[in-house]
Motif scaffolding. Structure first.
Motif, PDB file in Angstrom:
ATOM      1  N   LEU A 148      35.971  69.089 107.208  1.00 37.54           N
ATOM      2  CA  LEU A 148      37.134  69.980 107.300  1.00 37.54           C
ATOM      3  C   LEU A 148      37.825  70.122 105.946  1.00 37.54           C
ATOM      4  O   LEU A 148      38.340  71.191 105.605  1.00 37.54           O
ATOM      5  N   ILE A 149      37.838  69.032 105.181  1.00 33.56           N
ATOM      6  CA  ILE A 149      38.459  69.069 103.854  1.00 33.56           C
ATOM      7  C   ILE A 149      37.687  70.024 102.949  1.00 33.56           C
ATOM      8  O   ILE A 149      38.269  70.881 102.277  1.00 33.56           O
ATOM      9  N   PHE A 150      36.363  69.902 102.947  1.00 31.27           N
ATOM     10  CA  PHE A 150      35.546  70.772 102.103  1.00 31.27           C
ATOM     11  C   PHE A 150      35.591  72.223 102.593  1.00 31.27           C
ATOM     12  O   PHE A 150      35.521  73.152 101.789  1.00 31.27           O
ATOM     13  N   THR A 151      35.705  72.421 103.900  1.00 33.46           N
ATOM     14  CA  THR A 151      35.841  73.776 104.434  1.00 33.46           C
ATOM     15  C   THR A 151      37.113  74.425 103.916  1.00 33.46           C
ATOM     16  O   THR A 151      37.123  75.603 103.534  1.00 33.46           O
ATOM     17  N   GLY A 152      38.206  73.649 103.884  1.00 34.97           N
ATOM     18  CA  GLY A 152      39.458  74.173 103.353  1.00 34.97           C
ATOM     19  C   GLY A 152      39.356  74.515 101.880  1.00 34.97           C
ATOM     20  O   GLY A 152      39.852  75.554 101.440  1.00 34.97           O
ATOM     21  N   ILE A 153      38.704  73.664 101.101  1.00 32.60           N
ATOM     22  CA  ILE A 153      38.545  73.925  99.664  1.00 32.60           C
ATOM     23  C   ILE A 153      37.725  75.202  99.441  1.00 32.60           C
ATOM     24  O   ILE A 153      38.011  75.988  98.535  1.00 32.60           O
ATOM     25  N   ALA A 154      36.709  75.422 100.286  1.00 30.29           N
ATOM     26  CA  ALA A 154      35.838  76.590 100.144  1.00 30.29           C
ATOM     27  C   ALA A 154      36.455  77.850 100.750  1.00 30.29           C
ATOM     28  O   ALA A 154      35.794  78.899 100.786  1.00 30.29           O
ATOM     29  N   LYS A 155      37.697  77.763 101.236  1.00 28.08           N
ATOM     30  CA  LYS A 155      38.377  78.909 101.854  1.00 28.08           C
ATOM     31  C   LYS A 155      37.650  79.381 103.111  1.00 28.08           C
ATOM     32  O   LYS A 155      37.601  80.578 103.421  1.00 28.08           O
ATOM     33  N   GLY A 156      37.071  78.430 103.840  1.00 24.37           N
ATOM     34  CA  GLY A 156      36.406  78.759 105.090  1.00 24.37           C
ATOM     35  C   GLY A 156      37.384  78.790 106.240  1.00 24.37           C
ATOM     36  O   GLY A 156      38.592  78.598 106.070  1.00 24.37           O
ATOM     37  N   ASN A 157      36.858  79.000 107.433  1.00 24.73           N
ATOM     38  CA  ASN A 157      37.677  79.079 108.646  1.00 24.73           C
ATOM     39  C   ASN A 157      37.872  77.663 109.193  1.00 24.73           C
ATOM     40  O   ASN A 157      37.121  77.208 110.060  1.00 24.73           O
ATOM     41  N   THR A 158      38.880  76.981 108.697  1.00 27.77           N
ATOM     42  CA  THR A 158      39.101  75.576 109.057  1.00 27.77           C
ATOM     43  C   THR A 158      39.397  75.406 110.536  1.00 27.77           C
ATOM     44  O   THR A 158      38.942  74.438 111.169  1.00 27.77           O
ATOM     45  N   ALA A 159      40.169  76.316 111.112  1.00 19.52           N
ATOM     46  CA  ALA A 159      40.501  76.226 112.537  1.00 19.52           C
ATOM     47  C   ALA A 159      39.239  76.313 113.392  1.00 19.52           C
ATOM     48  O   ALA A 159      39.074  75.575 114.373  1.00 19.52           O
ATOM     49  N   LEU A 160      38.335  77.211 113.012  1.00 21.03           N
ATOM     50  CA  LEU A 160      37.076  77.351 113.747  1.00 21.03           C
ATOM     51  C   LEU A 160      36.226  76.096 113.598  1.00 21.03           C
ATOM     52  O   LEU A 160      35.622  75.624 114.570  1.00 21.03           O
ATOM     53  N   SER A 161      36.181  75.536 112.394  1.00 22.47           N
ATOM     54  CA  SER A 161      35.422  74.299 112.169  1.00 22.47           C
ATOM     55  C   SER A 161      35.999  73.146 112.974  1.00 22.47           C
ATOM     56  O   SER A 161      35.261  72.318 113.523  1.00 22.47           O
ATOM     57  N   ALA A 162      37.324  73.070 113.050  1.00 24.64           N
ATOM     58  CA  ALA A 162      37.970  71.994 113.805  1.00 24.64           C
ATOM     59  C   ALA A 162      37.683  72.111 115.297  1.00 24.64           C
ATOM     60  O   ALA A 162      37.561  71.098 116.000  1.00 24.64           O
ATOM     61  N   SER A 163      37.534  73.334 115.779  1.00 24.32           N
ATOM     62  CA  SER A 163      37.309  73.525 117.212  1.00 24.32           C
ATOM     63  C   SER A 163      35.958  72.973 117.652  1.00 24.32           C
ATOM     64  O   SER A 163      35.790  72.578 118.812  1.00 24.32           O
ATOM     65  N   ILE A 164      34.989  72.941 116.727  1.00 25.10           N
ATOM     66  CA  ILE A 164      33.656  72.463 117.078  1.00 25.10           C
ATOM     67  C   ILE A 164      33.543  70.943 116.970  1.00 25.10           C
ATOM     68  O   ILE A 164      32.583  70.337 117.451  1.00 25.10           O
ATOM     69  N   LEU A 165      34.518  70.298 116.357  1.00 22.47           N
ATOM     70  CA  LEU A 165      34.457  68.870 116.059  1.00 22.47           C
ATOM     71  C   LEU A 165      34.236  67.996 117.299  1.00 22.47           C
ATOM     72  O   LEU A 165      33.320  67.163 117.312  1.00 22.47           O
ATOM     73  N   PRO A 166      35.053  68.123 118.360  1.00 23.94           N
ATOM     74  CA  PRO A 166      34.858  67.214 119.504  1.00 23.94           C
ATOM     75  C   PRO A 166      33.516  67.381 120.188  1.00 23.94           C
ATOM     76  O   PRO A 166      32.934  66.403 120.670  1.00 23.94           O
ATOM     77  N   ILE A 167      32.994  68.615 120.241  1.00 20.81           N
ATOM     78  CA  ILE A 167      31.676  68.822 120.842  1.00 20.81           C
ATOM     79  C   ILE A 167      30.600  68.150 119.996  1.00 20.81           C
ATOM     80  O   ILE A 167      29.674  67.516 120.522  1.00 20.81           O
ATOM     81  N   ASN A 168      30.703  68.264 118.670  1.00 24.13           N
ATOM     82  CA  ASN A 168      29.747  67.592 117.785  1.00 24.13           C
ATOM     83  C   ASN A 168      29.752  66.085 118.013  1.00 24.13           C
ATOM     84  O   ASN A 168      28.703  65.434 118.024  1.00 24.13           O
ATOM     85  N   LEU A 169      30.948  65.523 118.169  1.00 23.03           N
ATOM     86  CA  LEU A 169      31.059  64.076 118.375  1.00 23.03           C
ATOM     87  C   LEU A 169      30.406  63.664 119.687  1.00 23.03           C
ATOM     88  O   LEU A 169      29.577  62.747 119.722  1.00 23.03           O
ATOM     89  N   LEU A 170      30.763  64.322 120.770  1.00 22.42           N
ATOM     90  CA  LEU A 170      30.243  63.936 122.083  1.00 22.42           C
ATOM     91  C   LEU A 170      28.729  64.098 122.164  1.00 22.42           C
ATOM     92  O   LEU A 170      28.030  63.234 122.699  1.00 22.42           O
ATOM     93  N   LEU A 171      28.211  65.190 121.592  1.00 24.17           N
ATOM     94  CA  LEU A 171      26.765  65.420 121.652  1.00 24.17           C
ATOM     95  C   LEU A 171      25.990  64.406 120.826  1.00 24.17           C
ATOM     96  O   LEU A 171      24.911  63.949 121.239  1.00 24.17           O
ATOM     97  N   GLN A 172      26.528  64.025 119.669  1.00 24.90           N
ATOM     98  CA  GLN A 172      25.773  63.061 118.867  1.00 24.90           C
ATOM     99  C   GLN A 172      25.777  61.681 119.503  1.00 24.90           C
ATOM    100  O   GLN A 172      24.794  60.947 119.397  1.00 24.90           O
TER     101      GLN A 172
END
Length: 312
Positions: free
Chosen positions: A112-136
């Protein structure tokens, strides 16, 4: 990004050197292994405290991005990681297993930190975080069974026990804290423990090197075997993320988010499993420590490359 997070690579390297120093004394070499698991449980508890599980609903509102990132992270990446391990690390089963464990666990924090630096969609990246955690958490044992079941030293009963202990226990405690603690107390715990994961992880790494450092120092030449497959993983996956983002007609912001969501890896979770499930295979853990030492500079460079493409 806290000061400790900015210095993450240096802190981990310092923990390695500190652990090697402690390992010169018999009292530390023979006893530090007993503190590794409690430290890892503490690290993951404080990490999971900050996981916004309420964002799962948000991620489901952007089906195209969610499905694309999940397919890359949990279908393409495991197969690609196995292929790289088979080509470059087939003669070293422990390094191969550690490499696969690192690459099949998507990051749940600093991407998320690097997404913010790259001017990416941080909110969208954050939304996928819990699913990534549970699936892994659910799929890591499956990947190990499918890709490394013939490695000989994979004891799946011990693997299941370690996942229950070092992953599900802190996850349950974090969920209970967030559910039953009142907001003022909950926020106080979160704010005061913001640096706790880095501290606990560093202590666990120091303990691991104090316990097994003498063996690892005798085989440092093997570390070079990891460099090429790690570099290829990031280079090829970056190209794929950008191409797929273009095919899906994502904006620059969403393409940057897709690239960093599918590139950054979750070495602490994989390391927690490795240290408890494979205590007699220190090279598995070593792979998961070397990984982020290369990963963080690579991610920093990729964010600058993304900004360059945005400007041009």
């Amino acid at each position: 990004m806290t000061t400790l997070e900015k210095l993450y690579s240096f802190i981990i390297l310092g923990a390695v050197l500190f652990g090697l120093g402690l390992g010169q004394f018999d009292i530390f070499r023979t006893n530090t292994e007993y503190v590794i698991t409690p430290l890892l449980v503490g690290m993951l508890y404080f990490t999971f405290l900050h996981i916004p599980f309420e964002n799962i609903k948000k991620s489901l509102q952007n089906i195209k991005f969610t499905d694309t990132s999940l397919l890359i992270n949990f279908v393409w990446t495991p197969v690609f990681a196995w292929a790289l391990a088979s080509i470059f690390l087939s003669e070293y089963p422990a390094l191969s297993l550690g490499f696969i464990m690192l690459m099949v666990t998507p990051c749940t924090d600093w991407y998320l930190i690097f997404t913010g630096i790259a001017k990416g969609n941080t909110a969208l990246s954050a939304s996928i975080l819990p699913i990534n955690l549970l699936l892994q958490l659910l799929l890591l044992p499956v990947y190990l069974l499918v890709f490394s079941g013939t490695a000989g030293f994979v004891d799946f009963s011990m693997l299941a026990e370690s996942i229950l202990l070092v992953l599900l226990l802190p996850l349950l405690l974090a969920v209970m804290t967030n559910t039953f603690f009142k907001d003022p107390l909950k926020e106080k715990i979160r704010s005061t423990a913001v640096n706790a994961p880095v501290v606990f992880l560093s202590l666990a790494i120091a303990a691991m090197f104090a316990s097994n450092g003498h063996f690892l120092l005798e085989h440092l030449d093997l570390l070079w075997k990891l460099t090429l497959p790690i570099l290829l993983f990031f280079a090829i996956n970056f190209i794929i993320g950008q191409k797929v983002g273009s095919i899906m007609k994502f904006s620059y912001q969403d393409k940057a988010s897709l690239s960093l969501t599918t590139l950054a890896r979750n070495s602490p979770i994989a390391l927690a499993v490795a240290l408890t499930a494979f205590p007699d295979q220190p090279f598995i853990a070593l792979t998961l420590i070397v990984g982020p030492l290369l990963e963080l500079p690579l991610l920093a460079g990729i964010t600058q490359l993304l900004l360059f493409t945005r400007k041009n």
